[in-house]
Design a protein around this motif. Structure first.
Motif, PDB file in Angstrom:
ATOM      1  N   GLN A 120      21.165  -0.711 -15.520  1.00 25.26           N
ATOM      2  CA  GLN A 120      20.550   0.445 -14.856  1.00 25.26           C
ATOM      3  C   GLN A 120      19.304   0.911 -15.598  1.00 25.26           C
ATOM      4  O   GLN A 120      18.274   1.214 -14.983  1.00 25.26           O
ATOM      5  N   ILE A 121      19.392   0.957 -16.922  1.00 27.25           N
ATOM      6  CA  ILE A 121      18.250   1.379 -17.729  1.00 27.25           C
ATOM      7  C   ILE A 121      17.129   0.360 -17.624  1.00 27.25           C
ATOM      8  O   ILE A 121      15.944   0.707 -17.534  1.00 27.25           O
ATOM      9  N   ARG A 122      17.466  -0.925 -17.650  1.00 29.09           N
ATOM     10  CA  ARG A 122      16.435  -1.964 -17.568  1.00 29.09           C
ATOM     11  C   ARG A 122      15.732  -1.969 -16.207  1.00 29.09           C
ATOM     12  O   ARG A 122      14.604  -2.442 -16.096  1.00 29.09           O
ATOM     13  N   ASN A 123      16.392  -1.470 -15.210  1.00 32.33           N
ATOM     14  CA  ASN A 123      15.770  -1.365 -13.884  1.00 32.33           C
ATOM     15  C   ASN A 123      14.902  -0.126 -13.735  1.00 32.33           C
ATOM     16  O   ASN A 123      14.107  -0.043 -12.789  1.00 32.33           O
ATOM     17  N   ARG A 124      15.044   0.822 -14.623  1.00 32.77           N
ATOM     18  CA  ARG A 124      14.262   2.067 -14.559  1.00 32.77           C
ATOM     19  C   ARG A 124      13.244   2.173 -15.682  1.00 32.77           C
ATOM     20  O   ARG A 124      12.106   2.578 -15.463  1.00 32.77           O
ATOM     21  N   GLY A 125      13.642   1.836 -16.900  1.00 35.67           N
ATOM     22  CA  GLY A 125      12.775   1.987 -18.056  1.00 35.67           C
ATOM     23  C   GLY A 125      11.635   0.984 -18.041  1.00 35.67           C
ATOM     24  O   GLY A 125      11.727  -0.089 -17.439  1.00 35.67           O
ATOM     25  N   SER A 126      10.552   1.321 -18.736  1.00 34.81           N
ATOM     26  CA  SER A 126       9.354   0.484 -18.721  1.00 34.81           C
ATOM     27  C   SER A 126       8.718   0.429 -20.107  1.00 34.81           C
ATOM     28  O   SER A 126       8.957   1.286 -20.962  1.00 34.81           O
ATOM     29  N   VAL A 127       7.873  -0.578 -20.295  1.00 35.24           N
ATOM     30  CA  VAL A 127       7.133  -0.705 -21.548  1.00 35.24           C
ATOM     31  C   VAL A 127       6.177   0.478 -21.711  1.00 35.24           C
ATOM     32  O   VAL A 127       6.018   1.017 -22.811  1.00 35.24           O
ATOM     33  N   GLY A 128       5.541   0.898 -20.618  1.00 33.69           N
ATOM     34  CA  GLY A 128       4.647   2.055 -20.689  1.00 33.69           C
ATOM     35  C   GLY A 128       5.371   3.308 -21.129  1.00 33.69           C
ATOM     36  O   GLY A 128       4.845   4.098 -21.926  1.00 33.69           O
ATOM     37  N   GLY A 129       6.584   3.504 -20.624  1.00 31.31           N
ATOM     38  CA  GLY A 129       7.370   4.656 -21.045  1.00 31.31           C
ATOM     39  C   GLY A 129       7.743   4.576 -22.511  1.00 31.31           C
ATOM     40  O   GLY A 129       7.734   5.584 -23.228  1.00 31.31           O
ATOM     41  N   ASN A 130       8.093   3.374 -22.976  1.00 31.20           N
ATOM     42  CA  ASN A 130       8.410   3.162 -24.380  1.00 31.20           C
ATOM     43  C   ASN A 130       7.222   3.507 -25.267  1.00 31.20           C
ATOM     44  O   ASN A 130       7.356   4.145 -26.317  1.00 31.20           O
ATOM     45  N   LEU A 131       6.022   3.101 -24.832  1.00 23.57           N
ATOM     46  CA  LEU A 131       4.808   3.410 -25.586  1.00 23.57           C
ATOM     47  C   LEU A 131       4.533   4.907 -25.600  1.00 23.57           C
ATOM     48  O   LEU A 131       4.135   5.475 -26.624  1.00 23.57           O
ATOM     49  N   GLY A 132       4.721   5.552 -24.460  1.00 29.05           N
ATOM     50  CA  GLY A 132       4.475   6.986 -24.389  1.00 29.05           C
ATOM     51  C   GLY A 132       5.384   7.771 -25.322  1.00 29.05           C
ATOM     52  O   GLY A 132       4.946   8.718 -25.968  1.00 29.05           O
ATOM     53  N   ALA A 133       6.657   7.356 -25.401  1.00 28.00           N
ATOM     54  CA  ALA A 133       7.598   8.032 -26.298  1.00 28.00           C
ATOM     55  C   ALA A 133       7.265   7.743 -27.754  1.00 28.00           C
ATOM     56  O   ALA A 133       7.476   8.588 -28.631  1.00 28.00           O
TER      57      ALA A 133
END
Length: 293
Positions: free
Chosen positions: A97-110
């Motif tokens: 579920q997380i892999r279907n929602r989370g993104s590399v861009g979000g990881n960078l932003g955090a």
């Protein structure tokens, strides 16, 4: 709390310019956790989920342009050959579920030092495409992380895409966690061989205030390979070369003690991961395998 929901990219940039404090939201896998546990209470959320261009990618001759909201699942399914270390890292992220929602861009932003995509981006060589109403610029990944959960984005900028060099040699990613799945990394390590340039790049996660590269380890290994003519005639690596590479990788860490592990353990574990990933990547290179995850 205000909820801003632009219908297009230009509208999103205008909203961010008008409200620099607005927190971008795509998959919500980090932001919603912080809201749920009352660790963060921003005045505004900027929902980018209605902007389809952020979920697309383009594969060029030398690089992949990855939209900021492309989910990890798409990286695993479609880009494992071009971006093997990132695909390996994506497989370790949370649940399906997380892999279907989370993104590399979000990881960078955090910009968390424990973010799984960061070591792979450092090892592969990436640039962050940041945009605002003032224009667009590219930030080299080495300059993107500025502190614990801080990045080089200006208050009015949003991440539009990530430009990542396509693999020209074997890559690997490995992490240590307190259990086998759905876990924040105790530490993580990525390694990419770049035989076309005769260079090596690394990435270390969760073992310093920011994701970092082990520059001394990279220079040492690249020099050892070049000095032995190993790029052209790959043979077994000398044990002392592997040992020294691991030592230098561990020396690049600046960890802390926390609930997931001690600083001493993290340094030791990074050395172990460095040895393992070097064995895996060099074995693949010797066998002449095409880059794959």
């Amino acid at each position: 709390m205000d909820f801003l929901r632009p219908a297009g990219w230009s509208e999103a940039l205008a909203a961010k310019a008008a409200h620099p404090d607005a927190v971008p939201l795509t998959g919500g896998t980090d932001v919603m956790v912080e809201l749920t546990f009352d660790r963060r209470r921003p005045e505004r959320l900027l929902d980018l989920s209605r902007i389809p261009e952020l979920r697309t990618w383009e594969t060029g001759e030398r690089t992949v342009r990855l939209g900021a909201a492309v989910p990890y699942a798409a990286v695993i399914e479609h880009l494992a050959t071009e971006l093997p270390a990132l695909a390996l890292a994506a497989r370790t992220v949370g649940s399906p579920q997380i892999r279907n929602r989370g993104s590399v861009g979000g990881n960078l932003g955090a910009a968390s030092p424990a973010g799984d995509s960061h070591p792979a981006l450092l090892a592969a060589g990436a640039e962050v495409e940041a945009a605002s109403v003032r224009g667009t610029r590219r930030i080299p990944i080495d300059a993107f992380y500025t502190g614990v959960k801080r990045n080089a984005l200006a208050p009015d900028e949003l991440i539009r895409a990530i430009h990542i060099e396509r693999a020209t040699g074997p890559q690997q990613f490995a992490k240590v966690g307190t259990r086998n799945a759905m876990v924040i990394a105790v530490c993580a390590f990525a390694l990419a061989l770049h035989p076309d340039a005769g260079t090596v790049r690394t990435g270390i996660g969760s073992a310093a205030p920011t994701p970092v590269r082990a520059h001394d380890a990279e220079d040492f290994l690249a020099g050892a390979l070049a000095g032995a003519g190993a790029w052209e005639r790959p043979g077994p690596l000398a044990p002392e070369v592997v040992r020294r590479f691991a030592e230098l990788a561990g020396a690049a860490c600046r960890p802390i003690d926390d609930v997931r592990g001690t600083a001493r353990y993290r340094v030791h574990a990074i050395g172990v991961l460095a040895r393992r990933t070097l064995d895996w990547t060099w074995d693949a290179y010797r066998k002449g395998l095409t880059p794959c995850a």
